[in-house]
Scaffold this active site. Structure first.
Site, PDB file in Angstrom:
ATOM      1  N   ASN A  11       0.876  -1.173   0.000  1.00 33.54           N
ATOM      2  CA  ASN A  11       0.000   0.000   0.000  1.00 33.54           C
ATOM      3  C   ASN A  11       0.906   1.214   0.000  1.00 33.54           C
ATOM      4  O   ASN A  11       1.507   1.558   1.021  1.00 33.54           O
ATOM      5  CB  ASN A  11      -0.930   0.003   1.220  1.00 33.54           C
ATOM      6  CG  ASN A  11      -1.836   1.226   1.231  1.00 33.54           C
ATOM      7  OD1 ASN A  11      -1.442   2.326   0.874  1.00 33.54           O
ATOM      8  ND2 ASN A  11      -3.079   1.037   1.663  1.00 33.54           N
ATOM      9  N   TYR A  24      -7.716  -3.852  -2.250  1.00 40.23           N
ATOM     10  CA  TYR A  24      -7.625  -2.820  -1.223  1.00 40.23           C
ATOM     11  C   TYR A  24      -8.972  -2.749  -0.516  1.00 40.23           C
ATOM     12  O   TYR A  24      -9.915  -2.133  -1.000  1.00 40.23           O
ATOM     13  CB  TYR A  24      -7.251  -1.480  -1.873  1.00 40.23           C
ATOM     14  CG  TYR A  24      -7.227  -0.297  -0.939  1.00 40.23           C
ATOM     15  CD1 TYR A  24      -6.764  -0.410   0.366  1.00 40.23           C
ATOM     16  CD2 TYR A  24      -7.660   0.956  -1.371  1.00 40.23           C
ATOM     17  CE1 TYR A  24      -6.736   0.683   1.216  1.00 40.23           C
ATOM     18  CE2 TYR A  24      -7.636   2.051  -0.529  1.00 40.23           C
ATOM     19  CZ  TYR A  24      -7.168   1.911   0.761  1.00 40.23           C
ATOM     20  OH  TYR A  24      -7.150   2.994   1.605  1.00 40.23           O
ATOM     21  N   ASP A  49      -3.955  -4.890   0.910  1.00 39.36           N
ATOM     22  CA  ASP A  49      -4.275  -4.270   2.189  1.00 39.36           C
ATOM     23  C   ASP A  49      -5.683  -4.711   2.565  1.00 39.36           C
ATOM     24  O   ASP A  49      -6.658  -4.208   2.030  1.00 39.36           O
ATOM     25  CB  ASP A  49      -4.180  -2.745   2.056  1.00 39.36           C
ATOM     26  CG  ASP A  49      -4.553  -2.018   3.332  1.00 39.36           C
ATOM     27  OD1 ASP A  49      -4.842  -2.688   4.345  1.00 39.36           O
ATOM     28  OD2 ASP A  49      -4.563  -0.772   3.308  1.00 39.36           O
ATOM     29  N   ASN A  86      -6.920  -4.393   5.582  1.00 36.31           N
ATOM     30  CA  ASN A  86      -7.390  -3.483   6.632  1.00 36.31           C
ATOM     31  C   ASN A  86      -8.000  -4.211   7.829  1.00 36.31           C
ATOM     32  O   ASN A  86      -8.871  -3.682   8.522  1.00 36.31           O
ATOM     33  CB  ASN A  86      -8.376  -2.459   6.060  1.00 36.31           C
ATOM     34  CG  ASN A  86      -7.688  -1.139   5.746  1.00 36.31           C
ATOM     35  OD1 ASN A  86      -6.926  -0.617   6.560  1.00 36.31           O
ATOM     36  ND2 ASN A  86      -7.943  -0.612   4.552  1.00 36.31           N
ATOM     37  N   HIS A 144       2.395   2.044   5.375  1.00 37.55           N
ATOM     38  CA  HIS A 144       2.500   0.597   5.213  1.00 37.55           C
ATOM     39  C   HIS A 144       3.892   0.248   4.686  1.00 37.55           C
ATOM     40  O   HIS A 144       4.576   1.093   4.094  1.00 37.55           O
ATOM     41  CB  HIS A 144       1.480   0.078   4.200  1.00 37.55           C
ATOM     42  CG  HIS A 144       0.055   0.285   4.589  1.00 37.55           C
ATOM     43  ND1 HIS A 144      -0.767  -0.742   4.999  1.00 37.55           N
ATOM     44  CD2 HIS A 144      -0.713   1.405   4.598  1.00 37.55           C
ATOM     45  CE1 HIS A 144      -1.975  -0.264   5.250  1.00 37.55           C
ATOM     46  NE2 HIS A 144      -1.969   1.033   5.016  1.00 37.55           N
TER      47      HIS A 144
END
Length: 287
Positions: A34, A132, A174, A176, A278
């Protein structure tokens, strides 16, 4: 975008990169990062490619439309193949490669047109999916915070997609979500913080089970070892405070996971000039 050229079109630096690739062609290295704006941090990306020399780099949060993507620096380093799904100012994903890519797709797991996924097929048949996942806002409540509900729905759409997969696949990006207690600097302190809440952890577990995904990070660094990929910009000294979370992941179909021979988190990148919050992941495969 300019037309793609062959994988071994020779430029001065690219020649050295090509020779290194030929020398190790029995292995394939794939990186994920990221980057939090590829144009703003292009110097860091170039440095990473020179130092780590992965065969493929998957980027998230590129924050640029396709027509403005900085393709020239990548091609100058020998990365001739670019598959991009961009969006102005927000989101955006890209796959940059020295090896040919085909059959690209862009899935709308957000169900609103946001550029959060791009997938390709390699010549050996491997599917590579770059994602993402939405951050989900600050309040872990679907009713009070619609962004949190969108994140959970995104993960459920990914879960349905995973359940139908019938080809060897590598899923990177990513996510999250930091699923394990050892994936965060303080489990108890973050239980009510978006990215580590029980509801997100459960949603990610359903996603993993749907396809039998193997978490490559934890295969090479089993819990409870410390393993972080993100540190907030709010910390004056990120390394000293070390309040990290493992938000970035590489998951593989079981057959592909068995061919992974190395995995590393490039933590020093967090200290580079104009860093992303990141850091990159790199996995090497014996294919």
């Amino acid at each position: 975008m300019p037309p793609e050229r062959g994988p071994f079109h020779v430029r001065p630096f690219a020649r050295r990169q090509r020779d290194r690739y030929i020398a190790r062609r029995m292995t394939l290295s794939i990186a994920s990062w990221n980057i939090n704006s590829v144009r703003f941090r292009i110097d860091a990306v170039e440095r990473f490619l020179r130092e780590e020399s992965p065969d493929i780099l998957c980027l998230q949060e590129t924050k640029v439309i396709d027509g403005d993507f900085p393709a020239a620096p990548f091609r100058a380093l020998g990365y001739e193949h670019l598959v991009i799904n961009g969006q102005r100012m927000h989101h955006g994903v890209a796959i940059i490669s020295r090896v040919p890519l085909s059959a690209d797709d862009r899935l709308d797991w957000q169900a609103n047109g946001e550029a959060r996924h791009v997938g390709v097929r390699l010549e050996n048949g491997l599917r590579l999916e770059n994602v993402y996942v939405p951050a989900g806002g600050d309040v872990p409540d679907r009713e009070l915070n619609p962004k949190f509900g969108q994140k959970l729905d995104f993960l459920e759409r990914m879960t349905a997609w995973s359940a139908a997969l019938d080809v060897p696949t590598l899923l990177v990006g990513d996510f999250n979500v930091a699923p394990l207690e050892s994936d965060v600097w303080n489990h108890k302190a973050l239980l009510d913080v978006v990215s580590h809440t029980p509801i997100e952890v459960e949603a990610l577990a359903r996603l993993q089970t749907a396809h039998g995904w193997v978490d490559l990070g934890r295969r090479f660094y089993p819990a409870p070892q410390r393993l972080h990929t993100w540190w907030s910009y709010r910390a004056k000294d990120w390394a000293l405070s070390d309040r990290g979370r493992r938000l970035d992941h590489m998951w593989a179909s079981p057959a592909i996971a068995d061919r992974a021979v190395a995995h590393r988190v490039c933590e020093p990148c967090r200290s580079w000039l104009k860093p992303s919050d990141h850091v990159p992941l790199v996995t090497e495969f014996d294919l």
